[in-house]
Design an enzyme around this catalytic site. Structure first.
Site, short mmCIF file in Angstrom:
data_model
loop_
_atom_site.label_atom_id
_atom_site.label_comp_id
_atom_site.label_asym_id
_atom_site.label_seq_id
_atom_site.Cartn_x
_atom_site.Cartn_y
_atom_site.Cartn_z
N SER A 79 0.82 -1.21 0.00
CA SER A 79 0.00 0.00 0.00
C SER A 79 0.86 1.26 0.00
O SER A 79 0.36 2.35 -0.31
CB SER A 79 -0.92 0.01 1.23
N HIS A 98 11.66 1.04 3.85
CA HIS A 98 10.73 1.73 4.76
C HIS A 98 10.47 0.82 5.95
O HIS A 98 10.12 -0.35 5.78
CB HIS A 98 9.42 2.04 4.05
N TYR A 119 27.83 12.22 14.69
CA TYR A 119 28.15 12.51 13.29
C TYR A 119 27.57 11.50 12.31
O TYR A 119 27.70 11.66 11.09
CB TYR A 119 29.66 12.64 13.10
N HIS A 160 5.02 7.45 12.32
CA HIS A 160 4.92 6.36 11.34
C HIS A 160 6.18 5.52 11.26
O HIS A 160 6.14 4.33 11.53
CB HIS A 160 4.59 6.97 9.97
#
Length: 219
Positions: A79, A98, A119, A160
């Site tokens: 989706s 993701h 860093y 999310h």
């Protein structure tokens, strides 16, 4: 996947599945959350919607063109396809990861930009921004993500998760892992009562960015 598919496509699908399984094994996703994709020419191979990663095999490959039209496989794509396609249309990325990594997602609810406690931010192109919240799978989320990714190779998605991209899935995944570690570090340091973490300056980060250009083995 048909043996008629080029080996580059078959290998890319194997890499997508391996990376998706790795994200689950490393605790960056739970169940079927998160998604992974890789680009081969104008073909984007992407994890399917709602299928546990340990059940995916060579015959479960899902591929779409850059307009999102499915051209390979019977399973429906994730989706979050608009998110992946937005990255490929706007960058030279060959891979996108993701996740719903816990610490990074927690930080996405707290700040508009990850504080410069280390860093490692230079690995992602600079201070990591948080994209404004929008419902998953929407063009609005893809647009907010692109804004947060300006000049960066990774960002947080508010309430999310994370998005990173790279020239390879290994590189994209490493950037995800670095982002999750960076967020974990900041949460840990900022949780000490009565103390505020020291932060790097933008000049110090720029110095690291320059030094990283010569990092690693030279062939």
């Amino acid at each position: 996947m048909s043996e008629q598919q080029p080996e580059s496509v078959r290998q890319a699908w194997r890499d997508v599945v391996d990376t998706a399984r790795r994200s689950a094994a490393d605790g960056l996703v739970v169940g079927t959350s998160g998604n992974v994709s890789a680009r081969v020419g104008d073909l984007v191979l992407v994890t399917p919607s709602g299928v546990p990663y340990d059940r995916l095999g060579p015959d479960d490959a899902v591929g779409v063109d850059l307009e999102g039209h499915q051209v390979l496989g019977d399973l429906g794509p994730t989706s979050e396809l608009p998110l992946h396609l937005a990255v490929y249309r706007s960058t030279d990325a060959a891979a996108v990861v993701h996740t719903h990594a816990v610490h990074a997602t927690a930080v996405s609810t707290l700040v508009a930009e990850v504080p410069l406690v280390h860093y490692a931010a230079a690995i992602l192109g600079g201070p990591v921004r948080t994209a404004a919240y929008a419902r998953y799978g929407t063009p609005e989320l893809a647009d907010a993500m692109l804004e947060a990714l300006r000049g960066r190779t990774g960002c947080l998605l508010a309430n999310h998760g994370t998005v990173t991209y790279g020239d390879t899935l290994d590189q994209a995944y490493d950037r995800t892992a670095q982002l999750e570690w960076l967020c974990h570090l900041w949460l840990t340091a900022s949780s000490v009562p009565g103390r505020t973490p020291a932060l790097l300056s933008t000049a110090q980060l720029a110095e690291v960015t320059e030094a990283l250009k010569g990092y690693g083995q030279r062939g």
